[in-house]
Design a protein around this motif. Structure first.
Motif, mmCIF file in Angstrom:
data_model
loop_
_atom_site.group_PDB
_atom_site.id
_atom_site.type_symbol
_atom_site.label_atom_id
_atom_site.label_comp_id
_atom_site.label_asym_id
_atom_site.label_seq_id
_atom_site.Cartn_x
_atom_site.Cartn_y
_atom_site.Cartn_z
ATOM 1 N N ASP A 1 -15.089 -20.043 -17.635
ATOM 2 C CA ASP A 1 -13.852 -19.736 -16.904
ATOM 3 C C ASP A 1 -12.985 -18.734 -17.649
ATOM 4 O O ASP A 1 -12.087 -18.130 -17.054
ATOM 5 N N THR A 2 -13.223 -18.570 -18.942
ATOM 6 C CA THR A 2 -12.342 -17.719 -19.754
ATOM 7 C C THR A 2 -13.000 -16.419 -20.198
ATOM 8 O O THR A 2 -12.326 -15.560 -20.761
ATOM 9 N N ASP B 1 -18.245 -15.987 -7.463
ATOM 10 C CA ASP B 1 -17.152 -15.101 -7.860
ATOM 11 C C ASP B 1 -17.167 -13.815 -7.031
ATOM 12 O O ASP B 1 -16.117 -13.220 -6.771
ATOM 13 N N PRO C 1 -12.037 -10.492 -12.405
ATOM 14 C CA PRO C 1 -10.956 -10.895 -13.319
ATOM 15 C C PRO C 1 -10.785 -12.413 -13.337
ATOM 16 O O PRO C 1 -10.964 -13.088 -12.317
ATOM 17 N N VAL C 2 -10.434 -12.933 -14.504
ATOM 18 C CA VAL C 2 -10.324 -14.385 -14.683
ATOM 19 C C VAL C 2 -9.372 -15.005 -13.670
ATOM 20 O O VAL C 2 -9.654 -16.063 -13.095
ATOM 21 N N GLU C 3 -8.257 -14.337 -13.401
ATOM 22 C CA GLU C 3 -7.252 -14.917 -12.503
ATOM 23 C C GLU C 3 -7.730 -14.952 -11.048
ATOM 24 O O GLU C 3 -7.146 -15.669 -10.223
ATOM 25 N N GLU C 4 -8.789 -14.225 -10.712
ATOM 26 C CA GLU C 4 -9.290 -14.199 -9.337
ATOM 27 C C GLU C 4 -10.502 -15.107 -9.144
ATOM 28 O O GLU C 4 -11.012 -15.238 -8.031
ATOM 29 N N ARG C 5 -10.981 -15.717 -10.217
ATOM 30 C CA ARG C 5 -12.157 -16.581 -10.087
ATOM 31 C C ARG C 5 -11.751 -17.968 -9.624
ATOM 32 O O ARG C 5 -10.655 -18.438 -9.899
ATOM 33 N N GLU C 6 -12.697 -18.620 -8.946
ATOM 34 C CA GLU C 6 -12.513 -20.038 -8.656
ATOM 35 C C GLU C 6 -12.992 -20.820 -9.868
ATOM 36 O O GLU C 6 -13.996 -20.473 -10.485
ATOM 37 N N ALA C 7 -12.277 -21.854 -10.247
ATOM 38 C CA ALA C 7 -12.609 -22.616 -11.445
ATOM 39 C C ALA C 7 -14.014 -23.202 -11.346
ATOM 40 O O ALA C 7 -14.468 -23.613 -10.275
#
Length: 423
Positions: A258-259, A315, A382-388
């Motif tokens: 996730d990071t 993603d 981008p990390v902020e646009e991914r689903e966890a």
């Protein structure tokens, strides 16, 4: 939590006994087959025929259920599974075993899809995540629990086959005696290979290779342990610890993905799997402690790969395409599990039992190389646009069906889209 689980408690109990039977039968056959002197090729084909039947069942079983209804289909599938396992204990013949194993794989897909559709029908938006997590946990513990039954009886007798039949019979009771209305018709399995590759080449290639490695080990791991001189208790412990190590690894590996670029995580875990496999293949350990430690490391890394590859594919997919993409990748994984034991058996016959891990190491090295190549050709989401990240069916346990994905909380976007289209 208890309020969320009470409506589906009977179904979850039936699921537990179903997978206890699956776990027991899945380990009993290769161990008994090794004792009977069956070749590695034949023992590998036990996995190939089961996985082939399972994948075909994902496509065909919905039509059977649509024709005769959920309860009749479920009873019929489970009756055939029970009949097959009892016949397997009576007809100790490799040709009969291969035919029966294919039928069992087909029927297992049918029973699993029916249970999953029932759970999905009873789940609410608030309880879906809890039910999904418990379903995955129960399948995992069921398989491991079944495997750990093997040392408690003489495998040269029909006793364990009879125990397996009893477990399957108990699994039928909660569903067949339920007064709940039948759920909606099962979803048809879809496999759009060009679309899957265009969406995420590394997920496409990676999951096929991951399925190949997991299929080879899942079918022939017990054969390797038996040929290496481990007793039945050690064989059961080795196979079970692989699953538990993989389950534990899901969370740190998922959080890491996730990071950072998920392809780098795939490359690192695949490399770790390959190194552990090469250590077994080249060092050829014979003592139980060395084997269990190396195989635990292998299982921890190898069984964490599948959900990360699925998360990476999603993603790049539209949120409403979660079930379509994940279901296609699940079937692609199933194809890999057909290939793996088919290759592993002859390699073990040619180069010895430890060579099984050379097969898995080659598959994982290819995943590592391709993940690195793809990470240089396409920027990550981008990390902020991914689903966890979330663990997925098949990540450390048995094959799952596309129907199970409807339970996943991430499928809510697709359900919402379908409701909007209908309105």
């Amino acid at each position: 939590m208890s309020r969320n689980l009470l409506p589906v408690l009977a179904l979850l109990c039936g699921t537990l006994f179903l997978f206890l039977g699956n776990g027991l039968q899945g380990l009993l056959l290769p161990v008994r087959g090794s004792q009977e002197g069956y070749s590695n090729e034949v023992l590998g084909l036990l996995g190939t025929t089961w996985a082939s039947g399972f994948v075909i069942g994902c496509f065909v079983a919905p039509n059977v259920v649509r024709r005769i209804g959920h309860v009749r289909a479920f009873s019929g599938f489970l009756s055939l599974i029970c009949l097959n396992v009892l016949l397997t204990g009576i007809l100790v013949d490799q040709t009969a075993w291969l035919i029966l194993r294919a039928i069992t794989g087909f029927c297992t897909a049918g029973t699993s899809m029916i249970i999953e559709s029932w759970l999905n029908e009873r789940a609410t938006p608030e309880s879906r995540g809890t039910i999904f997590s418990f379903y995955i946990s129960i399948t995992l513990f069921g398989v491991v629990g079944g495997q750990l039954m093997v040392p408690f009886a003489d495998i040269s007798t029909p006793i364990l086959f009879m125990v397996c039949g009893i477990l399957y019979s108990i699994a039928a009771l909660p569903t067949t005696l339920s007064k709940a209305a039948s759920p909606q018709p099962l979803k048809r399995a879809r496999l759009d290979l060009p679309g899957l590759f265009r969406n995420s080449p590394i997920s496409f290639v990676g999951i096929l290779l991951i399925g190949t490695a997991n299929g080879a080990y899942g079918t022939l791991g017990a054969v390797f342990a038996t040929r290496a001189g481990l007793d039945h208790s050690a064989v059961a412990a080795m196979v079970s610890i692989t699953i538990f190590a993989g389950a534990i690894m899901q969370f740190p590996a998922g959080r890491l993905s996730d990071t950072m670029d998920r392809r780098h995580v795939l490359a690192g875990l695949s490399a770790a799997s390959a190194l552990a496999g090469l250590a077994v293949a080249l060092l050829r350990p014979t003592d139980v402690y060395s084997i269990v430690i190396l195989v635990a490391i292998y299982g921890a890394a190898a069984n964490a790969l599948y959900p990360i590859a699925v998360a990476h594919a999603n993603d790049f997919a539209a949120p409403e395409d979660f079930v379509k993409v994940s279901g296609g990748l699940l079937l692609l994984y199933g194809i890999g599990t057909i290939i793996g034991p088919t290759l592993g058996g002859p390699v073990m016959s040619f180069a010895g039992p430890h060579a099984l891990f050379a097969v898995t190491a080659v598959a994982h090295m290819l995943v590592t190389a391709y993940a690195i190549i793809r990470s240089r050709q396409r920027a990550p989401v981008p990390v902020e646009e991914r689903e966890a990240y979330q663990t997925a069916p098949t990540s450390a346990g048995p094959l799952a069906t596309p129907e199970s994905l409807s339970l996943d909380p991430r499928a809510k976007n697709e359900a919402t889209a379908e409701m909007k289209e209908a309105s």
